[in-house]
Scaffold this motif. Structure first.
Motif, PDB file in Angstrom:
ATOM      1  N   ARG A 220      48.266  43.704  47.088  1.00  0.00           N
ATOM      2  CA  ARG A 220      48.453  42.247  47.012  1.00  0.00           C
ATOM      3  C   ARG A 220      49.933  41.896  46.925  1.00  0.00           C
ATOM      4  O   ARG A 220      50.396  40.956  47.573  1.00  0.00           O
ATOM      5  CB  ARG A 220      47.696  41.686  45.801  1.00  0.00           C
ATOM      6  CG  ARG A 220      46.179  41.752  45.921  1.00  0.00           C
ATOM      7  CD  ARG A 220      45.641  40.683  46.858  1.00  0.00           C
ATOM      8  NE  ARG A 220      45.957  39.343  46.425  1.00  0.00           N
ATOM      9  CZ  ARG A 220      45.293  38.672  45.487  1.00  0.00           C
ATOM     10  NH1 ARG A 220      44.263  39.226  44.882  1.00  0.00           N
ATOM     11  NH2 ARG A 220      45.635  37.438  45.170  1.00  0.00           N
TER      12      ARG A 220
ATOM     13  N   THR B  63      50.079  34.417  43.318  1.00  0.00           N
ATOM     14  CA  THR B  63      49.464  35.744  43.421  1.00  0.00           C
ATOM     15  C   THR B  63      49.149  36.301  42.041  1.00  0.00           C
ATOM     16  O   THR B  63      48.121  36.963  41.841  1.00  0.00           O
ATOM     17  CB  THR B  63      50.393  36.705  44.182  1.00  0.00           C
ATOM     18  OG1 THR B  63      50.765  36.121  45.429  1.00  0.00           O
ATOM     19  CG2 THR B  63      49.714  38.047  44.446  1.00  0.00           C
TER      20      THR B  63
ATOM     21  N   ALA C  75      48.104  34.790  39.557  1.00  0.00           N
ATOM     22  CA  ALA C  75      46.908  34.167  38.987  1.00  0.00           C
ATOM     23  C   ALA C  75      45.662  35.001  39.206  1.00  0.00           C
ATOM     24  O   ALA C  75      44.705  34.906  38.421  1.00  0.00           O
ATOM     25  CB  ALA C  75      46.724  32.774  39.586  1.00  0.00           C
ATOM     26  N   THR C  76      45.648  35.836  40.253  1.00  0.00           N
ATOM     27  CA  THR C  76      44.443  36.619  40.559  1.00  0.00           C
ATOM     28  C   THR C  76      44.736  38.109  40.733  1.00  0.00           C
ATOM     29  O   THR C  76      43.859  38.858  41.145  1.00  0.00           O
ATOM     30  CB  THR C  76      43.782  36.107  41.850  1.00  0.00           C
ATOM     31  OG1 THR C  76      44.731  36.108  42.924  1.00  0.00           O
ATOM     32  CG2 THR C  76      43.242  34.692  41.654  1.00  0.00           C
ATOM     33  N   ASP C  77      45.953  38.534  40.430  1.00  0.00           N
ATOM     34  CA  ASP C  77      46.309  39.944  40.591  1.00  0.00           C
ATOM     35  C   ASP C  77      47.089  40.386  39.362  1.00  0.00           C
ATOM     36  O   ASP C  77      48.193  39.904  39.113  1.00  0.00           O
ATOM     37  CB  ASP C  77      47.141  40.142  41.857  1.00  0.00           C
ATOM     38  CG  ASP C  77      47.525  41.600  42.078  1.00  0.00           C
ATOM     39  OD1 ASP C  77      46.612  42.436  42.261  1.00  0.00           O
ATOM     40  OD2 ASP C  77      48.733  41.895  42.066  1.00  0.00           O
ATOM     41  N   GLU C  78      46.509  41.313  38.592  1.00  0.00           N
ATOM     42  CA  GLU C  78      47.113  41.716  37.325  1.00  0.00           C
ATOM     43  C   GLU C  78      48.462  42.393  37.519  1.00  0.00           C
ATOM     44  O   GLU C  78      49.378  42.195  36.724  1.00  0.00           O
ATOM     45  CB  GLU C  78      46.172  42.648  36.558  1.00  0.00           C
ATOM     46  CG  GLU C  78      46.729  43.126  35.221  1.00  0.00           C
ATOM     47  CD  GLU C  78      47.210  41.995  34.316  1.00  0.00           C
ATOM     48  OE1 GLU C  78      48.255  42.174  33.656  1.00  0.00           O
ATOM     49  OE2 GLU C  78      46.560  40.928  34.291  1.00  0.00           O
TER      50      GLU C  78
ATOM     51  N   THR D   8      50.735  41.824  39.858  1.00  0.00           N
ATOM     52  CA  THR D   8      51.733  40.789  40.094  1.00  0.00           C
ATOM     53  C   THR D   8      51.986  39.990  38.829  1.00  0.00           C
ATOM     54  O   THR D   8      53.124  39.579  38.563  1.00  0.00           O
ATOM     55  CB  THR D   8      51.285  39.851  41.230  1.00  0.00           C
ATOM     56  OG1 THR D   8      50.973  40.631  42.389  1.00  0.00           O
ATOM     57  CG2 THR D   8      52.375  38.856  41.584  1.00  0.00           C
ATOM     58  N   ALA D   9      50.947  39.766  38.021  1.00  0.00           N
ATOM     59  CA  ALA D   9      51.132  39.063  36.758  1.00  0.00           C
ATOM     60  C   ALA D   9      52.093  39.830  35.853  1.00  0.00           C
ATOM     61  O   ALA D   9      52.956  39.233  35.193  1.00  0.00           O
ATOM     62  CB  ALA D   9      49.786  38.865  36.065  1.00  0.00           C
TER      63      ALA D   9
END
Length: 263
Positions: free
Chosen positions: A168, A214, A216-219, A221-222
């Protein structure tokens, strides 16, 4: 009677160009032609005229003819463009990206013919060599941006490790590189408006926004965003964008589930 006419200036000394200088001269001339026309529409005679040399001399340096010259011209532009993305890991990440974009846009501004030729290479001439040259610039740029986000290694699925970027995050960075390319070409079409500094700021904001969406739905990237924000400053790109965006986002509070339940 003695003549008072001024003596003619001495003839300018002729300096023979080195192999490297002559090759560079031919590449500059070729880039200026290939940037605006399809390679099969440009003759070696035209390249020779543009460089101020003979056609046999062009063949001496590029015995493979027009295709070899075209690939060499692309490679020259690509090597210079890759250097724009090299930035030491010093300072907040978004400020590093801003410096990268300043160099990149300066290259576009000063070498717009070479830049156009580079980006046209993957579609105008369908050969594996030219496609590889163009893709090499994009991959090098993406790897440099990933490094500023705390990720190392290549950008292919075969590159795995504790700090390698996941799919991602790789897709997001490569999408941003594509957007930077498109914006640069549009910028040239629009007469280099808005000013380069404004375009650079918008592109940095674009990267931050993509990271946030990104994350918000990919750990993974968080986690990258959390680490990045810890290095940012209030007066840097991330701080300025947060100051502008948070009031706008607050207007969407009524869309949150707890707000709907309260109603």
């Amino acid at each position: 009677m003695t003549s008072t006419a001024a003596a003619p200036p001495p003839p300018r000394a002729y300096r023979r160009l080195s192999v490297e200088e002559r090759r560079a001269q031919l590449l500059v001339a070729a880039l200026g032609l290939f940037a605006h026309r399809a390679p099969d529409e440009v003759s070696l005679d035209e390249v020779a005229v543009a460089a101020g040399v003979s056609r046999p001399l062009v063949y001496r340096y590029f015995p493979g003819g027009r295709q070899q010259l075209y690939e060499a011209a692309l490679g020259s532009a690509a090597d210079e463009l890759k250097l724009c993305f090299t930035e030491p890991p010093v300072g907040p990440p978004t400020e590093r990206v801003a410096r990268v974009l300043d160099r990149y846009l300066r290259f576009v501004d000063e070498h717009d013919t070479g830049f156009s030729a580079l980006l046209r290479g993957g579609s105008v001439v369908e050969t594996s060599r030219t496609t590889s040259i163009v893709d090499g610039v994009r991959r090098a740029a993406a790897e440099e941006i990933l490094s500023h986000l705390g990720r190392i290694g290549g950008i292919g699925p075969q590159d795995t490790g504790p700090q390698s970027a996941g799919p991602r995050l790789r897709m997001m960075v490569r999408s941003w590189i594509a957007a930077v390319e498109a914006a640069s070409l549009i910028w040239l079409d629009e007469g280099k408006q808005p000013p380069a500094a404004e375009l650079r700021g918008w592109l940095v904001d674009h990267l931050i926004a993509l990271l946030a969406a990104t994350a918000a739905t990919d750990e993974e990237t968080a986690a990258v965003v959390r680490d990045l924000l810890a290095l940012e400053t209030p007066d840097g790109p991330a701080g300025r964008l947060a100051e502008l965006v948070i009031p706008v986002v607050a207007e969407a509070a009524h869309l949150l589930p707890h707000a709907a339940a309260a109603d």
